[in-house]
Design a protein around this motif. Structure first.
Motif, PDB file in Angstrom:
ATOM      1  N   ARG A   1       5.667  -5.365  -5.433  1.00 45.78           N
ATOM      2  CA  ARG A   1       4.472  -5.825  -6.162  1.00 45.78           C
ATOM      3  C   ARG A   1       3.299  -6.057  -5.214  1.00 45.78           C
ATOM      4  O   ARG A   1       2.299  -6.636  -5.602  1.00 45.78           O
ATOM      5  N   HIS A   2       3.425  -5.591  -3.991  1.00 44.94           N
ATOM      6  CA  HIS A   2       2.396  -5.803  -2.973  1.00 44.94           C
ATOM      7  C   HIS A   2       1.467  -4.595  -2.900  1.00 44.94           C
ATOM      8  O   HIS A   2       1.554  -3.790  -1.970  1.00 44.94           O
ATOM      9  N   ASP A   3       0.583  -4.475  -3.876  1.00 44.85           N
ATOM     10  CA  ASP A   3      -0.411  -3.401  -3.890  1.00 44.85           C
ATOM     11  C   ASP A   3       0.247  -2.030  -3.735  1.00 44.85           C
ATOM     12  O   ASP A   3      -0.190  -1.189  -2.960  1.00 44.85           O
ATOM     13  N   SER A   4       1.334  -1.815  -4.484  1.00 43.27           N
ATOM     14  CA  SER A   4       2.072  -0.554  -4.438  1.00 43.27           C
ATOM     15  C   SER A   4       2.335  -0.073  -5.859  1.00 43.27           C
ATOM     16  O   SER A   4       2.458  -0.881  -6.780  1.00 43.27           O
ATOM     17  N   TYR A   5       2.469   1.268  -6.019  1.00 39.79           N
ATOM     18  CA  TYR A   5       2.499   1.838  -7.362  1.00 39.79           C
ATOM     19  C   TYR A   5       3.418   3.049  -7.429  1.00 39.79           C
ATOM     20  O   TYR A   5       3.607   3.759  -6.447  1.00 39.79           O
ATOM     21  N   LYS A   6       3.956   3.285  -8.629  1.00 36.29           N
ATOM     22  CA  LYS A   6       4.776   4.467  -8.898  1.00 36.29           C
ATOM     23  C   LYS A   6       4.241   5.121 -10.165  1.00 36.29           C
ATOM     24  O   LYS A   6       4.001   4.450 -11.164  1.00 36.29           O
TER      25      LYS A   6
ATOM     26  N   THR B   1      -6.243   7.558  -7.822  1.00 32.94           N
ATOM     27  CA  THR B   1      -7.337   7.995  -6.957  1.00 32.94           C
ATOM     28  C   THR B   1      -8.152   6.789  -6.481  1.00 32.94           C
ATOM     29  O   THR B   1      -8.501   6.683  -5.300  1.00 32.94           O
ATOM     30  N   SER B   2      -8.450   5.892  -7.382  1.00 32.53           N
ATOM     31  CA  SER B   2      -9.196   4.682  -7.028  1.00 32.53           C
ATOM     32  C   SER B   2      -8.427   3.848  -5.988  1.00 32.53           C
ATOM     33  O   SER B   2      -9.024   3.324  -5.049  1.00 32.53           O
ATOM     34  N   THR B   3      -7.125   3.762  -6.162  1.00 30.36           N
ATOM     35  CA  THR B   3      -6.297   2.996  -5.211  1.00 30.36           C
ATOM     36  C   THR B   3      -6.356   3.620  -3.818  1.00 30.36           C
ATOM     37  O   THR B   3      -6.558   2.922  -2.819  1.00 30.36           O
TER      38      THR B   3
ATOM     39  N   GLN C   1       0.822  -1.207   0.000  1.00 30.62           N
ATOM     40  CA  GLN C   1       0.000   0.000   0.000  1.00 30.62           C
ATOM     41  C   GLN C   1       0.864   1.269   0.000  1.00 30.62           C
ATOM     42  O   GLN C   1       0.686   2.180   0.803  1.00 30.62           O
ATOM     43  N   MET C   2       1.791   1.309  -0.928  1.00 28.77           N
ATOM     44  CA  MET C   2       2.651   2.481  -1.116  1.00 28.77           C
ATOM     45  C   MET C   2       2.339   3.056  -2.493  1.00 28.77           C
ATOM     46  O   MET C   2       2.204   2.319  -3.465  1.00 28.77           O
ATOM     47  N   LEU C   3       2.226   4.386  -2.563  1.00 38.83           N
ATOM     48  CA  LEU C   3       1.962   5.053  -3.826  1.00 38.83           C
ATOM     49  C   LEU C   3       2.936   6.217  -3.949  1.00 38.83           C
ATOM     50  O   LEU C   3       2.962   7.101  -3.093  1.00 38.83           O
ATOM     51  N   PHE C   4       3.764   6.196  -4.986  1.00 31.11           N
ATOM     52  CA  PHE C   4       4.766   7.227  -5.218  1.00 31.11           C
ATOM     53  C   PHE C   4       4.371   8.014  -6.455  1.00 31.11           C
ATOM     54  O   PHE C   4       4.099   7.429  -7.502  1.00 31.11           O
ATOM     55  N   VAL C   5       4.357   9.335  -6.336  1.00 30.39           N
ATOM     56  CA  VAL C   5       4.085  10.221  -7.472  1.00 30.39           C
ATOM     57  C   VAL C   5       5.285  11.146  -7.621  1.00 30.39           C
ATOM     58  O   VAL C   5       5.605  11.903  -6.701  1.00 30.39           O
TER      59      VAL C   5
END
Length: 194
Positions: A158-163, A187-189, A138-142
């Motif tokens: 790969r554990h529900d995290s995004y860049k 936003t959905s995440t 649950q990490m989100l990097f912008v």
């Protein structure tokens, strides 16, 4: 500057060093907080001294490297010096013009009082980076595509995290700066996590 109550004796030591640090920092500060559209505001090589002075002041603020400007950031500079690390831009274009060697002078320790200067230990950030890549969830990097800090991004697991990378954005990049499909996905995440 002294007439405004600014001092230079606690951190950099003198006004000459503060001047040089401001000059060195202008390029980084420009790309951190400006966009490519702001390049038209960079003074021409033939600009007057006043125009160049005013431009640097808008980008970096001549008073930042006074004791009063830099000391409030001492906790950040201490962590940068000891754990986070510090950027190493090249200043080849200033060769022969600087009084202090940029490779060692443009450093986090230079922005600390001598009593707080310390050696860098890379292990804490290597540990954080490894955890982010392998264990985090649950990490989100912008990141902003034009933010110089994005040169060393985190790569999420790969554990529900995004860049995501916001095109044309700087250090102030946010979900709203992403292209529509990525903005909607991010936003959905976040809504799902909430």
């Amino acid at each position: 500057m002294k007439s405004q109550g600014f001092t230079f004796d606690q951190v950099l030591g003198n006004v000459d060093k503060a001047f040089e640090m401001t000059v060195l920092d202008t390029e980084w500060a420009f790309w951190q907080y400006s966009t490519a559209a702001d390049c038209v505001n960079v003074p021409a090589r033939t600009a007057s001294n006043q125009a160049i002075y005013d431009f640097v002041n808008r980008i970096d603020d001549w008073s930042f490297y006074t004791d009063q400007g830099v000391l409030p950031y001492a906790p950040y500079y201490y962590q940068a010096a000891t754990q986070l690390g510090w950027p190493t831009p090249r200043f080849d274009h200033l060769r022969g013009l600087t009084h202090y060697p940029p490779r060692t002078f443009y450093a986090a320790n230079s922005n600390l009082p001598p009593s707080l200067r310390s050696r860098h230990d890379p292990w804490p950030m290597l540990d954080v980076d490894f955890w982010v890549r392998t264990q985090s969830s649950q990490m989100l990097f912008v990141y902003g595509a034009n933010d110089p800090w994005g040169a060393e991004p985190f790569f999420p697991s790969r554990h529900d995290s995004y860049k995501y990378v916001a095109p044309g954005a700087n250090h102030g990049a946010s979900i709203s700066a992403l292209v529509p499909a990525e903005r909607d996905a991010a936003t959905s995440t976040v809504q799902r996590w909430a």
